[in-house]
Design a protein around this motif. Structure first.
Motif, PDB file in Angstrom:
ATOM      1  N   VAL A  12      62.219  44.405  25.599  1.00 21.26           N
ATOM      2  CA  VAL A  12      61.292  43.573  24.817  1.00 21.26           C
ATOM      3  C   VAL A  12      60.458  42.719  25.768  1.00 21.26           C
ATOM      4  O   VAL A  12      59.255  42.538  25.578  1.00 21.26           O
ATOM      5  CB  VAL A  12      62.053  42.663  23.814  1.00 21.26           C
ATOM      6  CG1 VAL A  12      61.056  41.902  22.951  1.00 21.26           C
ATOM      7  CG2 VAL A  12      63.009  43.476  22.962  1.00 21.26           C
ATOM      8  N   LEU A  13      61.109  42.209  26.807  1.00 21.22           N
ATOM      9  CA  LEU A  13      60.369  41.441  27.819  1.00 21.22           C
ATOM     10  C   LEU A  13      59.331  42.343  28.493  1.00 21.22           C
ATOM     11  O   LEU A  13      58.199  41.931  28.748  1.00 21.22           O
ATOM     12  CB  LEU A  13      61.351  40.857  28.848  1.00 21.22           C
ATOM     13  CG  LEU A  13      60.740  40.073  30.009  1.00 21.22           C
ATOM     14  CD1 LEU A  13      59.924  38.876  29.523  1.00 21.22           C
ATOM     15  CD2 LEU A  13      61.849  39.585  30.967  1.00 21.22           C
ATOM     16  N   ALA A  27      56.488  42.641  26.241  1.00 20.21           N
ATOM     17  CA  ALA A  27      55.695  41.408  26.284  1.00 20.21           C
ATOM     18  C   ALA A  27      54.799  41.395  27.522  1.00 20.21           C
ATOM     19  O   ALA A  27      53.621  41.023  27.447  1.00 20.21           O
ATOM     20  CB  ALA A  27      56.605  40.191  26.272  1.00 20.21           C
ATOM     21  N   ASP A  28      55.337  41.817  28.674  1.00 16.50           N
ATOM     22  CA  ASP A  28      54.543  41.875  29.916  1.00 16.50           C
ATOM     23  C   ASP A  28      53.253  42.668  29.674  1.00 16.50           C
ATOM     24  O   ASP A  28      52.164  42.260  30.075  1.00 16.50           O
ATOM     25  CB  ASP A  28      55.295  42.633  31.028  1.00 16.50           C
ATOM     26  CG  ASP A  28      56.572  41.966  31.482  1.00 16.50           C
ATOM     27  OD1 ASP A  28      56.749  40.765  31.211  1.00 16.50           O
ATOM     28  OD2 ASP A  28      57.406  42.660  32.103  1.00 16.50           O
ATOM     29  N   SER A  82      60.882  39.915  20.108  1.00 13.50           N
ATOM     30  CA  SER A  82      62.295  40.274  19.893  1.00 13.50           C
ATOM     31  C   SER A  82      62.672  40.086  18.421  1.00 13.50           C
ATOM     32  O   SER A  82      63.581  40.753  17.924  1.00 13.50           O
ATOM     33  CB  SER A  82      63.221  39.470  20.801  1.00 13.50           C
ATOM     34  OG  SER A  82      63.328  38.142  20.349  1.00 13.50           O
ATOM     35  N   SER A  93      57.964  37.350  24.578  1.00 16.19           N
ATOM     36  CA  SER A  93      59.150  38.178  24.465  1.00 16.19           C
ATOM     37  C   SER A  93      60.026  37.705  23.293  1.00 16.19           C
ATOM     38  O   SER A  93      60.555  38.514  22.528  1.00 16.19           O
ATOM     39  CB  SER A  93      59.919  38.115  25.779  1.00 16.19           C
ATOM     40  OG  SER A  93      61.106  38.816  25.669  1.00 16.19           O
ATOM     41  N   HIS A 111      55.092  35.144  29.290  1.00 16.38           N
ATOM     42  CA  HIS A 111      55.877  36.382  29.160  1.00 16.38           C
ATOM     43  C   HIS A 111      57.148  36.126  28.351  1.00 16.38           C
ATOM     44  O   HIS A 111      57.476  36.867  27.433  1.00 16.38           O
ATOM     45  CB  HIS A 111      56.263  36.922  30.542  1.00 16.38           C
ATOM     46  CG  HIS A 111      55.099  37.453  31.313  1.00 16.38           C
ATOM     47  ND1 HIS A 111      55.002  38.756  31.721  1.00 16.38           N
ATOM     48  CD2 HIS A 111      53.967  36.861  31.738  1.00 16.38           C
ATOM     49  CE1 HIS A 111      53.866  38.935  32.373  1.00 16.38           C
ATOM     50  NE2 HIS A 111      53.221  37.791  32.401  1.00 16.38           N
TER      51      HIS A 111
END
Ligand code: TRP
Length: 335
Positions: free
Chosen positions: A134-135, A138-139, A100, A96, A92
């Motif tokens: 952004v994280l 990504a998840d 980003s 991310s 993750h």
């Protein structure tokens, strides 16, 4: 072997911020159990997201385990779904970073949650708070999730995840699945018991405004007895009767009775009787959740077994995504 490949994939993240409210439960979490047969479900307790605001380490650890035990208590079956703790799957954070680098400062600056949270935590406007969405992208994208159950407050973040995916696909060729918001049909919106124009929230200053799913029976009944209603004495669902409407919604959600049935059940009775009935019905409904939770939280070895297996299953999926992403963007293969 099975039809699993044809099932759509659901991903959702849950912040480890303490016990869920009756609102989280009725509006979202209790709908997750029944989805497990129809979809491939992946649920993550998002501790990496949690540290965007200050956390006390011991408390964070406790809240993370609690949230994990709670989702199991609410019906997530670790045999059917993948349930894991976000920081256990390093992919993750890695994805991310990559994402980003193709997300603009300007788009993140427009996120209303960032604006709200930076106003609320003015002494700690850290970079993680800014790149939080952004994280979250990504998840979702690491699993190529089709559907993402979210509340209204997360819509803008999901929109950003779609933009990030679209841009990546445009540059490197179709790769990420476009995630869609998923709003289960049965989710009802539960309002504060003290101010029914506001959503029920555990951060409410008034503890009577919010029922927590681990509250004991007496506490639940007391909170409902104190619920704000109106000056009429008629249990019916009508505009202008926000307090009663909210109680009827809750009663309907936990008993399965329709609004008409509730109206006739309480015709000629006072609000006192109605509030007591709602409190009792909620307490009875939550009792099995609470006792399942107590068993789970006392069995740390079992929990560990579940979240370790969950993290392995999750990593297996995202490793594949990540190695493809690495190749696409031009990183040199290690093997
Ligand atoms: N940001 C979400 C919230 O605060 C939690 C979350 C993190 C999430 N990653 C996610 C939700 C991925 C859905 C999908 O509620």
């Amino acid at each position: 072997m099975s039809d699993t490949n044809e099932k759509k994939l659901i991903f959702s993240g849950i912040q480890p911020t303490g016990t869920f409210t009756l609102g989280n439960y009725i509006g979202a979490i209790r709908n997750w159990g029944p989805l497990q047969d129809e979809y491939n479900c992946i649920y993550s307790i998002v501790d990496l997201h949690a540290i965007t605001v200050r956390q006390e380490p011991a408390k964070l650890r406790q809240n993370t385990l609690q949230a994990y035990a709670l989702i199991l208590a609410c019906g997530i079956d670790p045999e059917k779904s993948t349930a894991f703790i976000q920081s256990h799957n390093h992919n993750h954070a890695e994805l991310s970073w990559i994402l980003s680098c193709s997300t603009q400062f300007g788009e993140l600056s427009r996120m209303t949650q960032f604006k709200d949270k930076s106003a609320k935590h003015a002494d700690d406007i850290n970079a993680g708070l800014f790149t939080y969405p952004v994280l979250m992208a990504a998840d979702i994208l690491a699993y190529n999730a089709d559907l993402v159950p979210i509340g209204a407050d997360q819509k803008q973040h999901l929109e950003l995840a779609r933009n990030i995916a679209g841009r990546f696909n445009q540059k490197y060729g179709e790769f990420f699945t476009m995630p869609e918001p998923f709003i289960p049909k049965t989710g009802a919106r539960v309002m504060s018991l003290q101010d029914p124009s506001k959503k029920m929230s555990k951060s409410d200053e008034n503890p009577n405004a919010c029922v927590l799913i681990l509250d004991d029976k007496d506490t639940i009944i007391r909170k409902f007895k104190r619920a704000v209603t109106d000056s009429e004495a008629e249990v019916c669902y009508r505009e202008g009767k926000d307090g009663i409407n909210n109680l009827m919604t809750i009663y309907s959600a936990v008993t399965g009775k329709s609004l008409e049935e509730i109206t006739s059940e309480f015709s000629g009775k006072g609000y006192g009787d109605f509030k007591l009935a709602v409190g009792e019905a909620v307490a009875d409904h939550l009792e099995p959740v609470r006792s399942k939770y107590e068993k789970l939280i006392a069995d740390k070895a079992y929990l560990k077994e579940c979240y370790t297996a969950g993290a392995e299953a999750a990593s297996k999926i995202t490793r594949k995504t990540l190695s493809k992403v690495y190749r696409k963007i031009g990183f040199v293969d290690i093997r």
